[in-house]
Design an enzyme around this catalytic site. Structure first.
Site, mmCIF file in Angstrom:
data_model
loop_
_atom_site.group_PDB
_atom_site.id
_atom_site.type_symbol
_atom_site.label_atom_id
_atom_site.label_comp_id
_atom_site.label_asym_id
_atom_site.label_seq_id
_atom_site.Cartn_x
_atom_site.Cartn_y
_atom_site.Cartn_z
ATOM 1 N N LYS A 52 0.822 -1.207 0.000
ATOM 2 C CA LYS A 52 0.000 0.000 0.000
ATOM 3 C C LYS A 52 0.857 1.259 0.000
ATOM 4 O O LYS A 52 0.504 2.262 -0.605
ATOM 5 C CB LYS A 52 -0.937 0.001 1.209
ATOM 6 C CG LYS A 52 -2.098 -0.962 1.083
ATOM 7 C CD LYS A 52 -3.057 -0.814 2.251
ATOM 8 C CE LYS A 52 -4.254 -1.754 2.087
ATOM 9 N NZ LYS A 52 -5.196 -1.635 3.215
ATOM 10 N N ARG A 53 1.984 1.204 0.689
ATOM 11 C CA ARG A 53 2.809 2.421 0.765
ATOM 12 C C ARG A 53 3.438 2.766 -0.589
ATOM 13 O O ARG A 53 3.825 3.891 -0.826
ATOM 14 C CB ARG A 53 3.895 2.259 1.835
ATOM 15 C CG ARG A 53 5.058 1.351 1.462
ATOM 16 C CD ARG A 53 6.095 1.342 2.566
ATOM 17 N NE ARG A 53 7.294 0.628 2.177
ATOM 18 C CZ ARG A 53 7.464 -0.671 2.253
ATOM 19 N NH1 ARG A 53 6.453 -1.425 2.692
ATOM 20 N NH2 ARG A 53 8.583 -1.255 1.888
#
Length: 467
Positions: free
Chosen positions: A239-240
């Site tokens: 996600k990052r």
């Protein structure tokens, strides 16, 4: 034969970047060869699968424009078929019941690890003929014990796996529900899938699936395992890095074509070309052009591509997607100038549709405040005179055209004997509030006469109150 590909996501979450890339490559290959693209929902994991995830996948596919020709098919609706095939494998000697308890399996693995052996089921129930009282058995596939599985991978090249490396896979749990790898095999066979294009995280499943297909008397499809997409730090995409829902990219203001264009370059190339229309993708795509090495996700490159698409796409198409973001700001494009002309005027100022909606806002809504830094520089006593003179010139204009407005601006500059900035800067700030904008005469023409005069009055009132 008609080429048949499939996209088979598990509905345990949203449609993410890696899944969308797999869907795109499968879709492109089918379209290039005039084939069929099948959507299959692999929902055998009853605990983790959800209707919300199914909807998220379907919504993402629709937004991207990846139309499927058949489906969606659901594995949970095919349990009777899987049970039938398991019965056939039993009859042909390719499956057996395993009564080993969890404790026995754990002890087996512990002993193998102590002996520095690869942990694997040792086949102790292969020859068992008597049931164990009180134990509901699992069903295992009787994998060949010798020979090799040869995968002619269309991306990775030839891969050879010894059958001695493979144990006897569980194909049905003790409650009778079939397992993922077995369902995939039956589905690919029944649906006539002849090209399986998927991420290389599935490559360990492939030799097992090939052996099961051969046991069923089915010619295995051709396989193409795509390299992973990694984050900028070389780690698995998370996600990052940007591995969020495809629909999150919609929320962030990306055009679907820009995202597809970016994804097609994640693991595939055609010379140095960076921008591809959908028709070009279909025409040029080939599995031979796929890279063997992992690709790196670069958000800046995606933003650059999105900017290119915003600037160069049909403004009517841009508006189709922009309307969602205008609505989020409470802007009704029918309440002001022609939105198509506004998009043409503002599109170079925005990398995303979120940005574009914001820089279009002043055309439909009077500025509530003025950029503080710009106001300190442009709003003063001289600006009041310039704005009043410009308002007077615009108020008597009959022809409201860009050329006439430019002439009025120049007239005021000449009358006051000042540089253009002394008139243009406060006028632009009065109209836009400080938002990025194109040539001033175009901006004034687009907002319209009534709006321009009202905003000049408001700015003069603001300056006078501030002095």
């Amino acid at each position: 034969m008609t080429v048949r590909t499939r996209f088979a996501p598990s509905p345990t979450g949203y449609l993410h970047i890696g899944g969308a890339r797999t869907a795109l490559f499968s879709w492109l290959y089918a379209r290039k060869h005039g084939g069929r693209f099948v959507l299959r929902i692999e929902d055998t994991d009853l605990e983790r699968s959800s209707a919300e995830s199914v909807n998220a996948i379907l919504e993402g596919m629709t937004w991207l424009g990846l139309e499927y020709d058949e489906g969606p098919f659901y594995q949970t609706q095919r349990f009777d078929r899987y049970k039938e095939v398991i019965g056939q494998l039993f009859d042909q000697g390719h499956a057996y019941h395993c009564y080993c308890s969890r404790e026995e399996l754990d002890a087996m693995r512990e002993q193998q690890m102590n002996n520095k052996e690869k942990p694997r089921y040792d086949g102790r129930c292969r020859q068992r003929t008597e049931p164990r009282p009180g134990v509901e058995p699992v069903v295992r596939f009787k994998n060949p014990v010798d020979g090799d599985v040869v995968i002619g991978d269309l991306v990775k090249g030839e891969i050879v796996i010894s059958n001695q490396e493979l144990d006897d896979l569980i194909i049905a749990r003790s409650d009778g529900t079939p397992t993922y790898n077995f369902c995939v095999v039956v589905d690919d066979a029944d649906m006539g899938i002849d090209y399986v294009i998927r991420g290389d995280d599935h490559i360990n499943n492939t030799p097992r699936q090939i052996n099961m297909l051969k046991a069923m008397g089915i010619e295995p499809p051709k396989y193409a395992h795509l390299p992973m997409i990694l984050g900028g730090d070389g780690q698995r995409l998370s996600k990052r890095h940007g591995a969020v829902s495809v629909m999150q990219y919609r929320e962030e203001g990306f055009l679907p074509e820009a995202l597809l264009n970016y994804l097609v370059r994640q693991g595939w190339s055609h010379g140095d070309q960076e921008i591809f229309s959908l028709d070009e993708m279909i025409e040029l795509f080939s599995l031979e052009g796929c890279n063997r090495a992992a690709s790196i996700f670069n958000r800046d490159k995606l933003l650059w591509l999105n900017h290119q698409y915003i600037m160069n796409s049909d403004p009517a198409h841009v508006f189709h997607h922009l309307s969602y973001h205008l609505g989020s700001l409470g802007i009704d494009p029918a309440s002001g100038p022609d939105i198509i002309e506004v998009i043409k005027a503002q599109r170079e100022k925005a990398k995303t549709l979120v940005d574009l909606a914001k820089v279009c806002e002043f055309y439909y809504r009077d500025p509530e405040t003025y950029d503080e830094k710009a106001a300190k520089k442009a709003f003063n006593a001289e600006a009041v005179v310039a704005l009043a003179k410009l308002r007077e010139a615009l108020a008597v204009m009959i022809e409201w055209s860009r050329e006439a407005i430019h002439a009025a601006l120049q007239q005021v500059v000449d009358q006051l004997g000042v540089g253009f900035g002394k008139v243009g800067m406060p006028a632009r700030l009065a109209i836009t509030g400080g938002a990025p904008s194109p040539d001033l005469d175009l901006v004034i023409q687009l907002v319209g006469k009534e709006t321009a005069l009202r905003r000049f009055d408001k700015a003069i009132e603001f300056i006078n109150a501030s002095i």
